[in-house]
Design a protein around this motif. Sequence first.
Motif, PDB file in Angstrom:
ATOM      1  N   MET A  57       0.812  -1.210   0.000  1.00 14.52           N
ATOM      2  CA  MET A  57       0.000   0.000   0.000  1.00 14.52           C
ATOM      3  C   MET A  57       0.850   1.267   0.000  1.00 14.52           C
ATOM      4  N   VAL A  58       1.961   1.274   0.761  1.00 18.05           N
ATOM      5  CA  VAL A  58       2.802   2.483   0.766  1.00 18.05           C
ATOM      6  C   VAL A  58       3.550   2.641  -0.561  1.00 18.05           C
ATOM      7  N   TRP A  59       3.889   1.513  -1.223  1.00 15.99           N
ATOM      8  CA  TRP A  59       4.542   1.607  -2.528  1.00 15.99           C
ATOM      9  C   TRP A  59       3.556   2.066  -3.608  1.00 15.99           C
ATOM     10  N   VAL A  60       2.285   1.718  -3.477  1.00 17.04           N
ATOM     11  CA  VAL A  60       1.268   2.256  -4.390  1.00 17.04           C
ATOM     12  C   VAL A  60       1.192   3.766  -4.235  1.00 17.04           C
ATOM     13  N   ASN A  78       2.398  -3.372  -7.222  1.00 14.60           N
ATOM     14  CA  ASN A  78       2.037  -3.300  -5.808  1.00 14.60           C
ATOM     15  C   ASN A  78       0.524  -3.232  -5.617  1.00 14.60           C
ATOM     16  N   GLY A  79      -0.197  -2.699  -6.611  1.00 15.11           N
ATOM     17  CA  GLY A  79      -1.653  -2.764  -6.564  1.00 15.11           C
ATOM     18  C   GLY A  79      -2.133  -4.206  -6.645  1.00 15.11           C
ATOM     19  N   THR A  80      -1.480  -4.983  -7.508  1.00 16.68           N
ATOM     20  CA  THR A  80      -1.789  -6.418  -7.614  1.00 16.68           C
ATOM     21  C   THR A  80      -1.470  -7.127  -6.306  1.00 16.68           C
ATOM     22  N   GLY A  81      -0.315  -6.790  -5.738  1.00 18.87           N
ATOM     23  CA  GLY A  81       0.081  -7.387  -4.457  1.00 18.87           C
ATOM     24  C   GLY A  81      -0.892  -7.071  -3.344  1.00 18.87           C
ATOM     25  N   THR A  82      -1.400  -5.843  -3.324  1.00 19.75           N
ATOM     26  CA  THR A  82      -2.378  -5.449  -2.307  1.00 19.75           C
ATOM     27  C   THR A  82      -3.636  -6.303  -2.401  1.00 19.75           C
ATOM     28  N   ALA A  83      -4.135  -6.498  -3.609  1.00 20.60           N
ATOM     29  CA  ALA A  83      -5.341  -7.314  -3.810  1.00 20.60           C
ATOM     30  C   ALA A  83      -5.116  -8.757  -3.367  1.00 20.60           C
ATOM     31  N   ILE A  84      -3.950  -9.315  -3.718  1.00 23.36           N
ATOM     32  CA  ILE A  84      -3.637 -10.705  -3.352  1.00 23.36           C
ATOM     33  C   ILE A  84      -3.539 -10.858  -1.832  1.00 23.36           C
ATOM     34  N   GLU A  85      -2.880  -9.903  -1.173  1.00 21.22           N
ATOM     35  CA  GLU A  85      -2.729  -9.979   0.284  1.00 21.22           C
ATOM     36  C   GLU A  85      -4.070  -9.881   0.992  1.00 21.22           C
ATOM     37  N   PHE A  86      -4.990  -9.095   0.457  1.00 19.11           N
ATOM     38  CA  PHE A  86      -6.330  -9.012   1.051  1.00 19.11           C
ATOM     39  C   PHE A  86      -7.036 -10.367   0.985  1.00 19.11           C
ATOM     40  N   VAL A  87      -6.815 -11.103  -0.093  1.00 20.60           N
ATOM     41  CA  VAL A  87      -7.400 -12.443  -0.207  1.00 20.60           C
ATOM     42  C   VAL A  87      -6.820 -13.377   0.855  1.00 20.60           C
ATOM     43  N   TYR A  88      -5.493 -13.342   1.013  1.00 21.75           N
ATOM     44  CA  TYR A  88      -4.843 -14.181   2.026  1.00 21.75           C
ATOM     45  C   TYR A  88      -5.360 -13.862   3.423  1.00 21.75           C
ATOM     46  N   HIS A 127       4.063  20.071  -1.128  1.00 20.64           N
ATOM     47  CA  HIS A 127       3.523  20.641  -2.365  1.00 20.64           C
ATOM     48  C   HIS A 127       4.361  20.365  -3.616  1.00 20.64           C
ATOM     49  N   THR A 128       5.465  19.626  -3.481  1.00 20.97           N
ATOM     50  CA  THR A 128       6.260  19.253  -4.659  1.00 20.97           C
ATOM     51  C   THR A 128       6.452  17.743  -4.673  1.00 20.97           C
ATOM     52  N   THR A 129       6.614  17.200  -5.868  1.00 17.65           N
ATOM     53  CA  THR A 129       6.820  15.747  -5.982  1.00 17.65           C
ATOM     54  C   THR A 129       8.145  15.323  -5.343  1.00 17.65           C
ATOM     55  N   LYS A 130       9.134  16.228  -5.333  1.00 25.52           N
ATOM     56  CA  LYS A 130      10.426  15.905  -4.715  1.00 25.52           C
ATOM     57  C   LYS A 130      10.260  15.702  -3.217  1.00 25.52           C
ATOM     58  N   GLN A 131       9.522  16.602  -2.563  1.00 21.83           N
ATOM     59  CA  GLN A 131       9.281  16.472  -1.125  1.00 21.83           C
ATOM     60  C   GLN A 131       8.453  15.223  -0.821  1.00 21.83           C
ATOM     61  N   ARG A 132       7.419  15.029  -1.602  1.00 22.33           N
ATOM     62  CA  ARG A 132       6.552  13.868  -1.379  1.00 22.33           C
ATOM     63  C   ARG A 132       7.310  12.560  -1.599  1.00 22.33           C
ATOM     64  N   SER A 133       8.136  12.516  -2.641  1.00 23.48           N
ATOM     65  CA  SER A 133       8.933  11.309  -2.923  1.00 23.48           C
ATOM     66  C   SER A 133       9.882  10.999  -1.777  1.00 23.48           C
ATOM     67  N   LEU A 134      10.486  12.055  -1.197  1.00 18.56           N
ATOM     68  CA  LEU A 134      11.434  11.854  -0.101  1.00 18.56           C
ATOM     69  C   LEU A 134      10.748  11.267   1.126  1.00 18.56           C
ATOM     70  N   VAL A 135       9.640  11.881   1.531  1.00 17.16           N
ATOM     71  CA  VAL A 135       8.940  11.438   2.743  1.00 17.16           C
ATOM     72  C   VAL A 135       8.354  10.032   2.561  1.00 17.16           C
ATOM     73  N   VAL A 136       7.618   9.837   1.460  1.00 18.16           N
ATOM     74  CA  VAL A 136       7.004   8.518   1.228  1.00 18.16           C
ATOM     75  C   VAL A 136       8.089   7.473   0.956  1.00 18.16           C
ATOM     76  N   GLY A 137       9.184   7.878   0.309  1.00 22.13           N
ATOM     77  CA  GLY A 137      10.286   6.952   0.048  1.00 22.13           C
ATOM     78  C   GLY A 137      10.893   6.418   1.331  1.00 22.13           C
ATOM     79  N   ILE A 138      11.065   7.290   2.336  1.00 22.63           N
ATOM     80  CA  ILE A 138      11.599   6.853   3.631  1.00 22.63           C
ATOM     81  C   ILE A 138      10.637   5.868   4.297  1.00 22.63           C
ATOM     82  N   ILE A 139       9.337   6.171   4.220  1.00 20.27           N
ATOM     83  CA  ILE A 139       8.332   5.256   4.784  1.00 20.27           C
ATOM     84  C   ILE A 139       8.382   3.903   4.069  1.00 20.27           C
TER      85      ILE A 139
END
Length: 271
Positions: A57-60, A78-88, A127-139
């Motif tokens: 979900m975080v990679w999506v 990762n969207g496919t992986g999310t769906a599969i994990e919900f089934v499991y 407000h920029t993709t660079k900032q968002r990529s950094l924060v979500v990338g660390i997560i």
Amino acid sequence: MVSATVNTVRNVVGILGNIISLFLFLSPVPTFVQIVKKGSVEQYSPFPYLATLINCMVWVLFGLPMVHPNSMLVVTINGTGTAIEFVYIALFLFYSDKKKRLKVFLGVLVELIFIVVVTILVLALLHTTKQRSLVVGIICILFNIMMYAAPLSVMKLVITTKSVEYMPFFLSLASFGNGVAWFTYAFLPFDEFIAIPNGLGTMFSLAQLLLYGCYYKSTQRIKAARQQQQQLGSKGELDMSEVVVSGDSRKIAGTTTLHNGHHGGSEIYGT
């Protein structure tokens, strides 16, 4: 020329990584086939599937155009992986006892709340993709490491019982192959968000495979002993049934003889 070659290799490794990732998501299928057949999750741990779910979900989120542009392959796999994990997890909930079912349900609920909160905060405050990529990338790094390390939760059980029966081999093998592929991909060129979690994931998965190799033979001996004990138990139950039936037969035969003797006496007495 070198740059074009490196880019070609990167694309090939990336496609291979996607294929291996799909196998990683599908690797628990044999485990869940056993769970369905037995009608119980027994000692299987839900943590690998919960960890993989939050990781997907975080990679999506990371791959969304407003967070990290030009990452559609990240979203699709990762969207496919999310769906599969919900089934499991749905199967795990269905075949768990009440106590374990509650824990798994709460785990999924916490993960869903977390991903919703992170998404809202990232999109609203950054407000920029660079900032968002950094924060979500660390997560993503943190949760990717957690996904690879999650099967280690059963290592204590393996060492204690000297059995790898409840540590799925195919999950560990697929995790190792996935880690190697994406770790290689991260150096074409270097990408720390991919290199760090997959480098550590490769080591975690290797540790699981080594543990599997160490306790494989003892697991087979434990299974054989258990099967032999079950067979002896079944034979004992059959012998007891025969004793009961034989006893009842003798009782019936004795009663019949007694009735015949009493009837004969009455005829003599009447004569």
